[in-house]
Design an enzyme around this catalytic site. Structure first.
Site, short mmCIF file in Angstrom:
data_model
loop_
_atom_site.label_atom_id
_atom_site.label_comp_id
_atom_site.label_asym_id
_atom_site.label_seq_id
_atom_site.Cartn_x
_atom_site.Cartn_y
_atom_site.Cartn_z
N SER A 211 0.78 -1.23 0.00
CA SER A 211 0.00 0.00 0.00
C SER A 211 0.81 1.28 0.00
CB SER A 211 -0.96 -0.01 1.18
OG SER A 211 -2.01 -0.93 0.95
N TYR B 199 -10.72 2.37 5.52
CA TYR B 199 -9.71 2.04 4.52
C TYR B 199 -10.27 1.09 3.48
CZ TYR B 199 -4.85 1.09 3.09
OH TYR B 199 -3.66 0.98 2.41
N SER B 200 -10.15 1.46 2.20
CA SER B 200 -10.66 0.61 1.12
C SER B 200 -9.78 0.75 -0.11
CB SER B 200 -12.10 0.99 0.76
OG SER B 200 -12.53 0.28 -0.39
N ASN B 201 -9.24 -0.36 -0.58
CA ASN B 201 -8.41 -0.35 -1.78
C ASN B 201 -9.16 0.07 -3.02
OD1 ASN B 201 -5.75 -1.47 -0.80
ND2 ASN B 201 -7.13 -3.06 -0.06
N GLY C 215 2.97 -0.65 3.99
CA GLY C 215 2.37 -1.56 3.03
C GLY C 215 2.48 -3.00 3.47
#
Length: 396
Positions: free
Chosen positions: A113, A206-208, A351
């Site tokens: 990330s 949090y969301s990709n 990440g």
């Protein structure tokens, strides 16, 4: 590859996960024996520093040793930059459990990330150029694409994507076990099968998926692949020589690197998953880099060499993110701030990707640190140890 191996990209902080299990006895013994020779001394700037380090073990080296010895990491590596720009590299453990090879100094790892910070910088450069509006809606650039239960691209702004306040569900929670190449549109479609987590702008999660959409907007506005824009606008501009966005189908890591490992369950040995298709991370987590390159990137960013001052200020405008990133943490636009035990803040991201976990940060006075381990962390104790290693380096 089981779906569980993807859990770390969901967030690089305190996501819930399975408890880390102890290494198999044979592997633990192998690491313990190899560590005596593989716990490398720091690369000192002069002979006096080398003598001092030999007389008193370096605190950063001790922190890496703890990650290997007590937290069961096959390997740990760090790059530390002080206020004067001096750089030290550290390693501990074994780079390849099969061969017993050393951990390459400043080796490449999958940075997960941290990729979000690169994507956010490209978006904000385009904001500075007047090509994207932070408070424009997703539909301005991708009309009709984002629709679902409680989801409407006409009500979600670019700023909300970058700050995780859109309410979009995270596709990485729903990919299942199929290890293959994914297109960005497939990742988005997976997310849109599920309802929104909340109305845009009313909360933080949090969301990709947010960064997949940010990447798609970059491609629509520039007419070029996201990987090319990141390389042209960020990697080359910051002088990063060991950082890249893997091409479709590229499952390898190009330069010297420690192998990454995954544990399926407590009763099976660690599995080498160094070579893996990273496409399911895309704009949210696909990149490869080194500790020194990440330090150089975040230092250049904070120094204003990648963004105009107005856009950098927007990037550093934060909201609380303690649930994911720990006490006192706040999330800006692809940038996380964390309080340091010695005072002040560090700025970075962090990440997590199958086989690797990275944490780091940079300060406004020129300090920077990145620490990586070669197994994804799934327990709170391991994450605390990794963060302590970063804090130790930044507070020297």
């Amino acid at each position: 590859m089981r779906g569980q191996t993807r859990q770390g990209l969901r967030s690089p902080g305190r996501q819930q996960g399975t408890r880390r299990r102890a290494l198999p006895a044979a592997v633990a013994v192998a690491i313990g024996v190899m560590t005596l020779g593989a716990l490398a001394p720091p690369a000192a700037s002069d002979s006096a520093a080398s003598a001092a380090a030999a007389a008193r073990p370096d605190a950063v080296q001790q922190a890496l040793n703890t990650l290997v010895r007590d937290d069961g990491m096959p390997a740990a590596l760090a790059s530390v930059q002080d206020r004067d720009g001096r750089i030290r590299s550290y390693t501990a453990g074994v780079g390849d459990l099969t061969t017993g090879s050393k951990v390459p100094r400043d080796g490449q790892v999958r940075i997960g990330s941290n990729t979000k910070a690169f994507t956010a910088v490209v978006v904000l450069q385009l904001v500075g150029e007047g090509k994207i509006g932070l408070d424009a809606t997703v539909d301005t650039y991708l009309p009709g694409l984002v629709r679902g239960k409680g989801i409407d691209g006409r009500r979600i702004t670019v700023r909300q994507l970058l700050q995780h306040t859109s309410g979009l569900p995270d596709y990485s929670n729903h990919l299942g076990d199929d290890a293959r190449y994914y297109t960005p549109r497939e990742l988005l479609a997976t997310a849109l099968q599920h309802p929104a987590d909340f109305a845009p702008g009313t909360s933080w999660k949090y969301s990709n998926t947010n960064y997949v959409l940010a990447g798609l907007i970059v491609q629509k506005v520039t007419g070029r692949p996201l990987a090319e824009e990141i390389d042209r606008r960020v990697v080359r501009r910051a002088g990063l020589r060991h950082t890249y966005f893997p091409a479709p189908g590229d499952a390898s890591i190009r330069e010297p690197h420690p192998h990454g490992y995954y544990r399926e369950s407590a009763d099976v040995p660690l599995r080498d998953i160094t070579e893996i298709d990273p496409s399911w991370g895309w704009a949210a987590g696909q990149m490869v880099s080194t500790g020194s390159d990440l330090n150089r990137f975040f230092s250049a960013l904070l120094a204003g060499r990648l963004l105009p001052s107005a856009q950098l200020a927007q990037m550093r405008s934060t909201v609380p993110a303690e649930a994911t990133f720990g006490p006192g943490a706040r999330y800006g636009l692809g940038l996380v701030s964390r309080p340091l035990p010695c005072g002040g803040l560090s700025w970075g991201h962090g990440g997590s990707f199958p086989g690797y976990e990275t944490r780091g940060g940079a300060t406004d006075d020129g300090r920077a640190t990145n620490v990586a381990v070669t197994m994804q962390l799934t327990d709170e104790a391991g994450r605390r140890s990794l963060e302590r290693a970063v804090d130790t380096a930044l507070c020297r």
